[in-house]
Design an enzyme around this catalytic site. Structure first.
Site, short mmCIF file in Angstrom:
data_model
loop_
_atom_site.label_atom_id
_atom_site.label_comp_id
_atom_site.label_asym_id
_atom_site.label_seq_id
_atom_site.Cartn_x
_atom_site.Cartn_y
_atom_site.Cartn_z
N ARG A 1 -3.44 -0.34 -24.47
CA ARG A 1 -2.05 0.06 -24.24
C ARG A 1 -1.09 -1.04 -24.74
O ARG A 1 0.11 -0.82 -24.81
CB ARG A 1 -1.80 0.27 -22.74
N GLU B 1 -9.76 6.03 -27.87
CA GLU B 1 -9.73 7.48 -27.64
C GLU B 1 -11.12 8.10 -27.82
O GLU B 1 -11.50 9.01 -27.08
CB GLU B 1 -8.73 8.18 -28.57
N THR C 1 -16.15 9.12 -21.26
CA THR C 1 -16.32 7.99 -20.36
C THR C 1 -15.01 7.72 -19.62
O THR C 1 -13.94 7.80 -20.23
CB THR C 1 -16.71 6.72 -21.17
N LEU D 1 -22.92 3.72 -23.76
CA LEU D 1 -21.86 4.73 -23.68
C LEU D 1 -22.39 6.15 -23.86
O LEU D 1 -21.73 7.11 -23.48
CB LEU D 1 -20.79 4.47 -24.76
N TYR E 1 -7.47 16.77 -30.38
CA TYR E 1 -6.99 15.86 -29.33
C TYR E 1 -6.85 14.43 -29.86
O TYR E 1 -5.80 13.80 -29.73
CB TYR E 1 -7.93 15.88 -28.10
N ASP F 1 -6.05 17.17 -23.64
CA ASP F 1 -7.43 17.08 -23.14
C ASP F 1 -7.52 17.77 -21.78
O ASP F 1 -6.56 18.42 -21.34
CB ASP F 1 -7.90 15.62 -23.08
N GLU G 1 0.93 10.14 -23.44
CA GLU G 1 0.19 9.20 -22.58
C GLU G 1 0.57 9.39 -21.11
O GLU G 1 -0.26 9.26 -20.22
CB GLU G 1 0.48 7.77 -23.00
N CYS H 1 0.17 14.91 -4.51
CA CYS H 1 1.45 15.57 -4.80
C CYS H 1 2.64 14.83 -4.17
O CYS H 1 3.73 14.82 -4.72
CB CYS H 1 1.42 17.01 -4.33
S1 SF4 Z 1 3.02 18.18 -7.68
FE1 SF4 Z 1 0.84 18.03 -7.41
S2 SF4 Z 1 -0.02 19.72 -8.52
FE2 SF4 Z 1 2.08 19.48 -9.21
S3 SF4 Z 1 1.90 18.22 -11.04
FE3 SF4 Z 1 2.29 16.87 -9.31
S4 SF4 Z 1 0.26 16.24 -8.62
FE4 SF4 Z 1 0.00 18.01 -9.92
#
Ligand code: SF4
Length: 371
Positions: A32, A44, A50, A87, A127, A145, A188, A205
């Site tokens: 990076r 990549e 992996t 790998l 990809y 991906d 990225e 979330c």
């Molecule tokens: S809110 Fe949850 S389900 Fe929605 S993109 Fe973010 S991590 Fe994924």
């Protein structure tokens, strides 16, 4: 899928929030720190099968061995395979090597800077081509991906099967339609979100920077997504492995150029239904028409992606064939040619480190007791 024209404001918020989050939250990975397309390419390809955290020492070792595309092109295939050891999926290393030679021969050693040129090289698919073109050259192309497909499925609350080509095509088109100017960073960022936050199990979330617009979060369907048809079942094969010893050296065969472990060195192996050493003795008959009865050494197991080998290992000590060894035309230490078309060699244990030997067999060697 979210209509990009009707939801321009939401898309803009998605872009800004994701890029801001990525700037702060991205992992500090060696590849990076660079826009060098060669380094991005190597990372990549390694990341295809992996986990990123696992591949870092392999990446550092590979780059130390082959710091430029020229050094990779000039290396022998055995050296490249050796540097790839651990790998798995060795066709990736062979493709890297071939592509490096093409880059030197046809592009003067400079990585092509367009997606359409990159995907002509061996081992570079949509990809990887998208990742190199967008990250190194900021070309506005997507890099989709499994991580990205998962994030899109959930963000758009799509129940389409991500294993199907048409779903992938539609999602690729969608993400391409929302790419901001910083295309590489955005690609990225989506991948990193998939790896760190929108994970396959228990997505975080509450920490997600794009939660406000996420349709599966609003609908309470996140845990059901993405939809993916069941994976191909792993098959188990019973194998016999023959380890032939003469004068302290072990006998190896080069694997065919295609198929599992293609081009690598291997002990002689035979698929078996019985498992009493007779199948491997018969197979070894291609090289050694006269052999003693097999000596059972032990068992081992190795898991490939779709195949599991349950191995019974048998030893054949040629030194114990008193009176026959000297006379026999095939039982010659250091032999390079045998009856079979395949390349063969006797190697001392001290030489084995320099060979491209699959992990399935290097594990065996580590457990090997004398016979
Ligand atoms: S809110 Fe949850 S389900 Fe929605 S993109 Fe973010 S991590 Fe994924």
């Amino acid at each position: 899928m979210l209509d990009t024209k009707e939801n321009q404001q939401q898309i803009q918020i998605l872009q800004t929030d994701l890029l801001k989050w990525f700037e702060k939250a991205q992992r500090n990975l060696p590849f990076r720190q660079t826009k060098n397309p060669y380094f991005i390419w190597i990372s990549e390809i390694m990341a295809q099968q992996t986990q990123i955290d696992t591949l870092i020492p392999f990446y550092n070792r590979f780059i130390a061995n082959f710091p430029t595309v020229f050094s990779l092109a000039l290396a022998s295939e055995d050296e490249v395979i050796k540097a790839w050891e651990g790998l798995g999926y060795y066709s990736r290393a062979r493709n890297l090597h071939q592509a490096a030679r093409i880059i030197v021969a046809d592009y003067g050693g400079l990585m092509p800077d367009r997606y359409t040129e990159l995907i002509k090289l061996p081992g570079i698919g949509p990809y990887t081509g998208g990742a190199i073109a967008s990250i190194a050259f900021n070309e506005p192309v997507s890099a989709v991906d499994g991580n990205v497909l998962r994030v899109i499925s959930r963000y758009c609350n799509s129940f389409d099967d991500i294993g199907e080509a048409k779903t992938k095509k539609r999602m690729t088109g969608w993400i391409e339609s929302i790419l901001p100017e910083a295309a590489g960073n955005f690609n990225e960022a989506v991948m990193e979100l998939g790896a760190l936050i929108c994970t396959p199990q228990s997505p975080k979330c509450l920490l997600c920077p794009i939660r406000n617009g996420c349709q599966s979060d609003a609908a309470g369907t996140t845990e059901q997504l993405p939809v993916k048809a069941k994976k191909q079942k792993q098959t188990t094969k019973r194998m016999e492995v023959g380890i032939v010893k003469q004068n302290g050296r072990l006998f190896f065969v080069r694997r065919p150029d295609t198929g599992l472990l293609s081009g690598m060195w291997s002990f002689t192996i035979a698929e078996t239904m019985v498992g009493n050493g007779q199948d491997i003795k018969k197979k070894l008959g291609e090289y050694f028409p006269e052999l003693n009865e097999p000596i059972f050494i032990g068992t081992s197991r190795h898991v490939f992606s779709h195949i599991i080998w349950e191995m019974s290992v048998y030893g054949f000590n040629l030194d114990s064939m008193v009176g026959e060894t000297a006379a026999h035309p095939y039982l010659v230490a250091n032999q390079q040619e045998a009856r079979s078309d395949r390349e063969t060699a006797f190697k001392a244990l001290s030489q084995v480190d320099d060979m491209a030997l699959p992990v399935a067999f290097s594990k065996l060697l580590a457990q090997l007791t004398d016979f």
